[in-house]
Design a protein around this motif. Structure first.
Motif, PDB file in Angstrom:
ATOM      1  N   VAL A  78      75.512 -11.304  16.901  1.00 54.94           N
ATOM      2  CA  VAL A  78      74.229 -12.703  16.891  1.00 54.94           C
ATOM      3  C   VAL A  78      73.768 -11.800  16.062  1.00 54.94           C
ATOM      4  O   VAL A  78      72.721 -12.307  15.389  1.00 54.94           O
ATOM      5  N   ILE A  79      73.420 -10.549  15.971  1.00 53.48           N
ATOM      6  CA  ILE A  79      72.343  -9.548  15.532  1.00 53.48           C
ATOM      7  C   ILE A  79      72.564  -9.411  14.245  1.00 53.48           C
ATOM      8  O   ILE A  79      71.855  -9.816  13.193  1.00 53.48           O
ATOM      9  N   VAL A  95      70.161 -13.629   8.712  1.00 52.84           N
ATOM     10  CA  VAL A  95      69.009 -15.859   7.823  1.00 52.84           C
ATOM     11  C   VAL A  95      68.020 -14.594   6.807  1.00 52.84           C
ATOM     12  O   VAL A  95      67.091 -14.600   7.304  1.00 52.84           O
ATOM     13  N   LYS A  96      67.564 -15.792   5.631  1.00 48.01           N
ATOM     14  CA  LYS A  96      66.542 -15.567   4.626  1.00 48.01           C
ATOM     15  C   LYS A  96      66.109 -16.358   5.360  1.00 48.01           C
ATOM     16  O   LYS A  96      65.591 -18.056   5.540  1.00 48.01           O
ATOM     17  N   ARG A  97      64.389 -15.823   5.817  1.00 47.83           N
ATOM     18  CA  ARG A  97      63.054 -16.289   5.846  1.00 47.83           C
ATOM     19  C   ARG A  97      62.653 -16.903   5.222  1.00 47.83           C
ATOM     20  O   ARG A  97      62.721 -16.396   3.703  1.00 47.83           O
ATOM     21  N   PRO A  98      61.542 -18.000   4.989  1.00 47.29           N
ATOM     22  CA  PRO A  98      60.859 -18.545   4.108  1.00 47.29           C
ATOM     23  C   PRO A  98      59.377 -17.652   3.575  1.00 47.29           C
ATOM     24  O   PRO A  98      59.120 -16.424   4.450  1.00 47.29           O
TER      25      PRO A  98
END
Length: 148
Positions: free
Chosen positions: A138-139, A145-148
């Motif tokens: 999960v971590i 995850v690519k963040r905007p």
């Protein structure tokens, strides 16, 4: 319910939130005997693994937010558990080293993991190992995850 996907019982994040709060409450009494908060305990465990570590490496190791770490280290320094010193090779770097009191409480803290483990009798050793493995996934995924 119009959107069943919004039901709390269906949310992994809410389960993690509840579990985190429950664990922190479980630690609170044991850590109060050491005059430590849970984040301070995490810092101490990292320092018991590796003393004389840069703040940057301590941040990486503990995953504690930088501004929170500053406050944590200040309080722990005031308690006489650690020192924050300049790196002899690079004056911009700060190193964290344990003081004698910080080293001494390691012996008192040694029983905490087993005491915590005993608070969850329905989890077998195998369950605990699997849970650690799943949480690591999960971590990893959440950090990927690519963040905007």
């Amino acid at each position: 319910m119009k959107h069943p996907q919004l039901k709390l019982d269906n949310q992994i994040c809410h389960r993690l939130y509840m579990a985190s709060n429950a664990l922190t409450r479980t630690y609170r009494e044991m850590l109060s005997e050491l005059d430590l908060t849970y984040p301070q305990y995490v810092v101490m465990m990292a320092l018991w693994e590796q003393d004389n570590i840069s703040i940057t490496k301590l941040l990486e190791k503990t995953a504690i937010d930088g501004s929170a770490m500053t406050q944590i280290l200040k309080k722990m320094s005031d308690k006489g558990l650690l020192n924050i010193i300049k790196d002899g090779k690079d004056n911009r770097k700060r190193l964290v080293t344990l003081q004698d009191d910080g080293k001494k409480i390691q012996n008192k803290a040694a029983s905490i993991p087993q005491s915590i483990r005993c608070q969850f009798p329905s989890l077998s050793h195998e369950d605990s190992e699997k849970l650690i493995h799943l949480l690591d996934k999960v971590i990893h995924d959440a950090e990927s995850v690519k963040r905007p």
